[in-house]
Write an enzyme that holds these catalytic residues in place. Structure first.
Site, PDB file in Angstrom:
ATOM      1  N   ASP A 195    -101.726  -5.316 -44.274  1.00  0.00           N
ATOM      2  CA  ASP A 195    -100.770  -4.164 -45.046  1.00  0.00           C
ATOM      3  C   ASP A 195     -99.422  -4.615 -45.252  1.00  0.00           C
ATOM      4  OD1 ASP A 195     -99.874  -1.895 -46.105  1.00  0.00           O
ATOM      5  OD2 ASP A 195    -100.243  -0.677 -44.445  1.00  0.00           O
TER       6      ASP A 195
ATOM      7  N   ASP B 277     -97.256  -3.516 -52.110  1.00  0.00           N
ATOM      8  CA  ASP B 277     -98.179  -2.973 -51.030  1.00  0.00           C
ATOM      9  C   ASP B 277     -99.607  -3.364 -50.963  1.00  0.00           C
ATOM     10  OD1 ASP B 277     -98.978  -1.529 -48.902  1.00  0.00           O
ATOM     11  OD2 ASP B 277     -98.483   0.204 -49.663  1.00  0.00           O
TER      12      ASP B 277
END
Length: 414
Positions: free
Chosen positions: A116, A303
């Site tokens: 992430d 992201d």
């Protein structure tokens, strides 16, 4: 290069709860490859939109809150062991390209983790969770079975989402191995309490945050991420995301594989003041149309932990107004599945315009009718202070995260 070992001084006491820099690191690179998993839930699109809203602390409309994001996935075959001298290891792609899982070991225990770039915590499900939360399908890290685990006395962590759901726990240090690269003394956050929303993804055993340490939630002293700790050991202080739609893809650390993209890489500076890989994104175009300015553009976070593209309302309305039958509702934008979507062009920095092909703008089918209804890969950020460019963008672009120069690089996939 196999067997990169980084030696971090183990600062265990509360007064020195920060890990020291690596000493005498080697040089190298390593790759984490994924493999295909296929299965989908008809609620998946709205569930992913709601998850993104919660992650960034935005209000979640009631229509999204009612959508369950609990899925079950069907693996297509067994993972192939690709461990070799380049540090290659297999990885799993969850259903609907929801997230990309990769195997790591913590204290010698194998775990499947989300990578992430929109967060900075390395946390795992642990044996300190209530018994009923340890039996849902995740692999559970047991510090008692690790010979190298040491508790970080007095340290704790807590992740809180906008809907007040949270995960929290204790902190220790242990040896983390990703693709043959080892960090000894990496901060590991052990979940002791988690909200139900954190238990919905039963395939992921935790998360490897690849943002900047300033975003880390450990108290009283923030901790460095795995990338920050391994960066001095790499041939280049970078990692790349080469994520593709229903194809093999990879994360690679320390190397830029020029065989994976077209043309030169265009780099743009980031604003890392909030701990994110954040850039400006002030213009866009639709299909063969002229470039348009986003009049109230907010910064964009790149992201990999978010599935969709969440853009400012002006951008979203302009795109979907060009799609016949598209409907904008509280639980997301949908459209008839038999519609051919236009390409979406979006500025990544001041000089580069990325193209997301129209077929990638169709995230997934959400109803099975004569024509079917599909969920859009481009959704509204609901007036939030950031735009979030997730995996729908990644599937069209080779992305370089340059920690040495604090830049992001982009080029279309080959």
């Amino acid at each position: 290069m196999r067997g990169i070992h980084l030696y971090l001084l183990s600062a265990i006491s509360l007064s020195s709860a920060v890990l020291a820099a690596p000493t005498k690191p080697g040089k190298g690179s390593f790759k984490i490859q994924r493999r295909r998993i296929s299965a989908r839930s008809l609620n998946g699109g709205a569930a992913e939109l709601g998850r993104a809203y919660r992650k960034y602390g935005w209000d979640v409309p009631a229509a999204l809150s009612d959508k369950s994001s609990t899925h079950k996935s069907l693996a297509l075959g067994d993972p192939k062991d690709q461990d070799d001298d380049a540090g290659n290891i297999p990885a799993d792609e969850e259903e609907g390209d929801v997230s990309f899982l990769a195997p790591i070991t913590v204290g010698g225990q194998p775990l499947m983790m989300n990578f992430d770039t929109g967060s900075s915590d390395l946390w795992v499900f642990s044996t300190s969770l209530p018994a009923e939360q340890q039996a849902l399908g995740q692999s559970i890290f047991d510090p008692a079975k690790s010979r190298t685990f040491k508790p970080l006395q007095g340290a704790s962590w807590k992740i809180t989402y906008g809907d007040k759901s949270f995960a929290r726990g204790t902190v220790g240090i242990d040896t983390v191995d990703i693709g043959g690269a080892k960090v000894e003394g990496q901060a590991i956050e052990l979940a002791t309490t988690v909200a139900d929303s954190f238990l919905e993804d039963t395939k992921a055993d935790g998360l490897v945050g690849l943002g900047f340490g300033s975003l880390n939630t450990v108290k009283p002293q923030k901790q460095k991420t795995f990338f920050e700790n391994v960066m001095p050991s790499l041939d280049k202080p970078v990692f790349t995301a080469n994520l593709r739609h229903h194809e093999l893809g990879s994360y690679e650390f320390g190397k830029i594989d020029e065989s994976q993209f077209e043309g030169p890489i265009t780099y743009t500076p980031i604003d890392a003041s909030d701990g994110f890989w954040q850039i400006e994104s002030k213009s866009f175009a639709i299909g063969n149309g002229e470039t348009q300015t986003n009049p109230n553009a907010t910064p964009a976070i790149i992201d990999s932990g978010t599935t969709l593209i969440l853009a400012d309302d002006d951008v979203v309305k302009a795109y979907w107004s060009q799609v016949e039958g598209a409907e904008v509702n509280e639980d997301g934008v949908t459209f008839p599945c038999n519609t051919q979507l236009p390409d979406f062009h979006i500025a990544l920095g001041p000089t580069y315009m990325a193209t997301v092909p129209g077929d990638l703008m169709n995230y997934m089918r959400v109803s099975n009718g004569a024509r079917g209804v599909c969920f859009g890969g481009l959704q509204s950020n609901s007036g939030g202070s950031k735009q979030i460019y997730g995996d729908v963008l990644f599937k069209s672009q080779f992305v370089v995260f340059d920690g040495g120069n604090k830049t992001l690089g982009f080029a279309p996939h080959k």
